[in-house]
Write a protein that holds these residues in place. Structure first.
Motif, PDB file in Angstrom:
ATOM      1  N   TRP A 168      35.413  -8.796  28.193  1.00 17.51           N
ATOM      2  CA  TRP A 168      35.286  -7.381  27.861  1.00 17.51           C
ATOM      3  C   TRP A 168      36.417  -6.545  28.181  1.00 17.51           C
ATOM      4  O   TRP A 168      37.159  -5.644  27.384  1.00 17.51           O
ATOM      5  CB  TRP A 168      33.825  -6.758  28.132  1.00 17.51           C
ATOM      6  CG  TRP A 168      32.765  -7.710  26.889  1.00 17.51           C
ATOM      7  CD1 TRP A 168      32.666  -8.617  26.384  1.00 17.51           C
ATOM      8  CD2 TRP A 168      31.862  -7.216  27.896  1.00 17.51           C
ATOM      9  NE1 TRP A 168      31.732  -9.245  25.852  1.00 17.51           N
ATOM     10  CE2 TRP A 168      30.849  -8.011  26.848  1.00 17.51           C
ATOM     11  CE3 TRP A 168      30.840  -6.458  28.170  1.00 17.51           C
ATOM     12  CZ2 TRP A 168      29.331  -8.016  26.934  1.00 17.51           C
ATOM     13  CZ3 TRP A 168      28.994  -6.805  27.845  1.00 17.51           C
ATOM     14  CH2 TRP A 168      28.474  -7.199  27.394  1.00 17.51           C
ATOM     15  N   ALA A 227      39.625  -7.420  26.603  1.00 16.38           N
ATOM     16  CA  ALA A 227      39.473  -7.653  24.931  1.00 16.38           C
ATOM     17  C   ALA A 227      39.389  -5.343  24.727  1.00 16.38           C
ATOM     18  O   ALA A 227      40.757  -5.107  24.158  1.00 16.38           O
ATOM     19  CB  ALA A 227      37.848  -7.802  24.115  1.00 16.38           C
ATOM     20  N   ASP A 283      42.805  -4.353  22.112  1.00 17.15           N
ATOM     21  CA  ASP A 283      42.554  -3.445  20.881  1.00 17.15           C
ATOM     22  C   ASP A 283      41.318  -3.573  21.083  1.00 17.15           C
ATOM     23  O   ASP A 283      40.189  -4.130  20.537  1.00 17.15           O
ATOM     24  CB  ASP A 283      43.501  -4.517  19.686  1.00 17.15           C
ATOM     25  CG  ASP A 283      43.044  -3.811  18.462  1.00 17.15           C
ATOM     26  OD1 ASP A 283      42.158  -2.671  18.042  1.00 17.15           O
ATOM     27  OD2 ASP A 283      43.574  -4.287  17.917  1.00 17.15           O
ATOM     28  N   ASP A 284      40.721  -1.588  21.417  1.00 21.34           N
ATOM     29  CA  ASP A 284      39.160  -1.742  21.410  1.00 21.34           C
ATOM     30  C   ASP A 284      38.396  -1.393  19.977  1.00 21.34           C
ATOM     31  O   ASP A 284      36.877  -2.364  19.700  1.00 21.34           O
ATOM     32  CB  ASP A 284      39.735  -0.489  22.280  1.00 21.34           C
ATOM     33  CG  ASP A 284      39.875   0.524  21.305  1.00 21.34           C
ATOM     34  OD1 ASP A 284      40.172   0.520  20.287  1.00 21.34           O
ATOM     35  OD2 ASP A 284      39.663   2.181  21.723  1.00 21.34           O
ATOM     36  N   ARG A 285      39.443  -1.706  18.814  1.00 20.31           N
ATOM     37  CA  ARG A 285      38.458  -1.704  17.441  1.00 20.31           C
ATOM     38  C   ARG A 285      38.142  -2.723  17.268  1.00 20.31           C
ATOM     39  O   ARG A 285      37.312  -3.681  16.741  1.00 20.31           O
ATOM     40  CB  ARG A 285      39.521  -1.232  16.292  1.00 20.31           C
ATOM     41  CG  ARG A 285      39.497  -0.905  15.252  1.00 20.31           C
ATOM     42  CD  ARG A 285      40.032   0.242  13.747  1.00 20.31           C
ATOM     43  NE  ARG A 285      40.182   0.999  14.496  1.00 20.31           N
ATOM     44  CZ  ARG A 285      41.125   1.765  14.196  1.00 20.31           C
ATOM     45  NH1 ARG A 285      41.748   1.790  12.688  1.00 20.31           N
ATOM     46  NH2 ARG A 285      40.827   2.356  13.926  1.00 20.31           N
ATOM     47  N   ALA A 286      39.634  -3.558  18.077  1.00 20.69           N
ATOM     48  CA  ALA A 286      38.756  -5.036  17.220  1.00 20.69           C
ATOM     49  C   ALA A 286      37.909  -5.812  18.236  1.00 20.69           C
ATOM     50  O   ALA A 286      36.826  -6.421  17.873  1.00 20.69           O
ATOM     51  CB  ALA A 286      40.187  -6.121  17.397  1.00 20.69           C
ATOM     52  N   ALA A 287      38.049  -5.420  19.649  1.00 15.64           N
ATOM     53  CA  ALA A 287      36.635  -5.535  20.722  1.00 15.64           C
ATOM     54  C   ALA A 287      34.634  -5.363  19.746  1.00 15.64           C
ATOM     55  O   ALA A 287      34.469  -5.861  19.554  1.00 15.64           O
ATOM     56  CB  ALA A 287      37.002  -5.126  21.694  1.00 15.64           C
ATOM     57  N   ARG A 288      35.369  -3.870  18.979  1.00 18.41           N
ATOM     58  CA  ARG A 288      34.223  -3.485  18.348  1.00 18.41           C
ATOM     59  C   ARG A 288      33.870  -4.036  17.554  1.00 18.41           C
ATOM     60  O   ARG A 288      32.641  -4.744  16.867  1.00 18.41           O
ATOM     61  CB  ARG A 288      34.603  -2.005  18.537  1.00 18.41           C
ATOM     62  CG  ARG A 288      33.297  -1.382  18.201  1.00 18.41           C
ATOM     63  CD  ARG A 288      33.832   0.668  17.882  1.00 18.41           C
ATOM     64  NE  ARG A 288      34.605   0.867  18.394  1.00 18.41           N
ATOM     65  CZ  ARG A 288      33.841   1.389  19.741  1.00 18.41           C
ATOM     66  NH1 ARG A 288      32.478   1.791  19.612  1.00 18.41           N
ATOM     67  NH2 ARG A 288      34.788   2.097  20.275  1.00 18.41           N
ATOM     68  N   ASN A 289      34.638  -4.764  16.764  1.00 12.34           N
ATOM     69  CA  ASN A 289      34.130  -5.888  15.717  1.00 12.34           C
ATOM     70  C   ASN A 289      33.234  -6.961  16.069  1.00 12.34           C
ATOM     71  O   ASN A 289      32.611  -7.539  15.429  1.00 12.34           O
ATOM     72  CB  ASN A 289      35.767  -5.625  15.152  1.00 12.34           C
ATOM     73  CG  ASN A 289      35.654  -4.421  13.835  1.00 12.34           C
ATOM     74  OD1 ASN A 289      35.238  -3.331  13.430  1.00 12.34           O
ATOM     75  ND2 ASN A 289      37.079  -4.253  13.651  1.00 12.34           N
ATOM     76  N   VAL A 290      33.922  -7.032  16.511  1.00  8.94           N
ATOM     77  CA  VAL A 290      33.594  -8.374  17.411  1.00  8.94           C
ATOM     78  C   VAL A 290      32.093  -8.595  18.185  1.00  8.94           C
ATOM     79  O   VAL A 290      31.875 -10.145  18.731  1.00  8.94           O
ATOM     80  CB  VAL A 290      34.497  -9.684  18.389  1.00  8.94           C
ATOM     81  CG1 VAL A 290      35.485  -9.933  17.400  1.00  8.94           C
ATOM     82  CG2 VAL A 290      34.974  -9.204  19.760  1.00  8.94           C
TER      83      VAL A 290
END
Length: 372
Positions: A242, A245, A249-256
């Motif tokens: 985490w 991730a 890219d915190d936005r991509a990490a949030r999306n997954v």
């Protein structure tokens, strides 16, 4: 008839040699530059300061102690930087935790274990506040923790002067030198080993036969333990994935489904706890607290992490690299002292190493990425 071999046919490029693949994997390791730098520094001081005592048992104990205290900070800072954030309040947290322990013991009559526990609880609160402000306001962590730097340092000075009328708090460990907590954080280990080495002439001894070095600072064990824990956290746990991730890219990490906000808050708590551990070690080693303790340590910890391979943009780095970055720092600081060079040059070294480390890390990472 022309025969086109696989080696010349663009559709069938040659397979990379095993040595090349190993080299690429090695180049991708973030701590490579720091390990190389450590070897160079040791060789340089081995040539220029070989007879100065730097590599005597006393000299080694000195630069390991300096490296250890910074390394405790650097491990936590490395995790936070990998997560894409900075904590500039780190140095002020050291000063605040120091006077918290000092006031609890000397002014309020609390025992050292209770005072230390209170300091760690306050660190958790401060770290959580930093993290919550960053994730809720979406302000850069640079701004939030820069404000924290001044707030904590101001509180440290104001409270200490109001209560004691001074900026220093002495005699914190008086009468409690034999306490287990004092030894755990501010004591030494390995005394029997050093006594045996002195008795057999392996290391220098005093006229009475006792070793010149009575043992190594407990901060060295804490350094190893904190670095090992941070490395395990990054490599072996889901939380470590985490962290990478979120920093990448915190936005991509949030999306997954990565709990981005929780990860960042926990990382800020980690840096505050490391600063408090640093403060506890210094207070119980010296037996005193000072409102200016920890000044500029936030920058030194960031430099150690960057030398260790952490990118300023996040998503890349290691705690092992930060450990070697701190070792370089401690070796050079004590090496300059032992060689008699003007210590003002140490600041020049720090700035130069920061710039060189950023350039080298970016270059090596780019080449490793191109070689995939």
């Amino acid at each position: 008839m022309t025969i086109v071999t696989d080696a010349l046919n663009p559709a069938h490029p040659p397979e990379p040699k095993p040595v090349s693949r190993r080299l690429v994997r090695l180049m991708r390791r973030p701590e490579l530059g720091a390990i190389t730098g450590t070897i160079i520094v040791f060789l340089a001081f081995g040539i220029t300061a070989g007879n100065s005592g730097l590599f005597s048992m006393a000299g080694i104990a000195n630069f390991l102690q300096v490296s250890a205290q910074l390394g405790i900070l650097a491990a936590a800072v490395a995790l936070l930087m990998i997560g894409g954030e900075f904590d500039l309040s780190l140095g002020s947290m050291i000063g605040f935790a120091s006077v918290t322990i000092g006031l609890c013991v000397t002014q309020f009559g609390l025992s050292i274990p209770v005072a230390v526990a209170i300091a760690f609880v306050i660190a958790i609160i401060v770290g959580a506040l930093n993290g919550i402000l960053v994730v809720r306001t979406r302000l850069p962590s640079f701004i939030v923790t820069l404000a924290g730097l001044f707030i904590l340092r101001g509180l440290t000075l104001a409270i200490t002067r109001t209560v004691t009328g001074r900026t220093q708090i002495p005699y914190i460990t008086d009468g409690q030198e034999g306490s287990f907590v004092v030894w755990l954080f501010g004591g030494k280990f390995g005394a029997p080993v050093f006594a045996w080495l002195a008795a057999h002439g392996v290391i220098a001894a005093r006229p009475d036969g006792s070793p010149m070095v009575q043992g190594l600072s407990m901060s060295i064990l804490w350094w190893v333990a904190v670095t090992a824990f941070a490395t395990w956290l990054l490599i072996k746990t889901r939380f470590g994935n985490w962290v990478f991730a979120v920093g990448g890219d915190d936005r991509a990490a949030r999306n997954v489904g990565v709990p981005v906000d929780r990860v960042k808050i926990l990382l800020f708590i980690g840096t505050a706890l490391s600063a408090t551990l640093f403060a506890v070690i210094q207070v119980l080693e010296a037996g005193s607290a000072d409102t200016l303790r920890g000044t500029q340590k936030e920058f030194q910890a960031i430099i150690a992490a960057v030398i260790g391979g952490c990118l300023l943009t996040g998503g890349y780095g290691s705690a092992i690299g930060a450990m070697f970055g701190a070792l370089i720092f401690g070796t050079v600081e004590m090496g300059i002292f032992y060689t008699g060079i003007d210590t003002d040059w140490f600041q020049v070294f720090l700035g130069s190493m920061l710039l060189i480390a950023v350039l080298v890390n970016n270059y090596v990472r780019r080449k490793a990425t191109e070689a995939r």
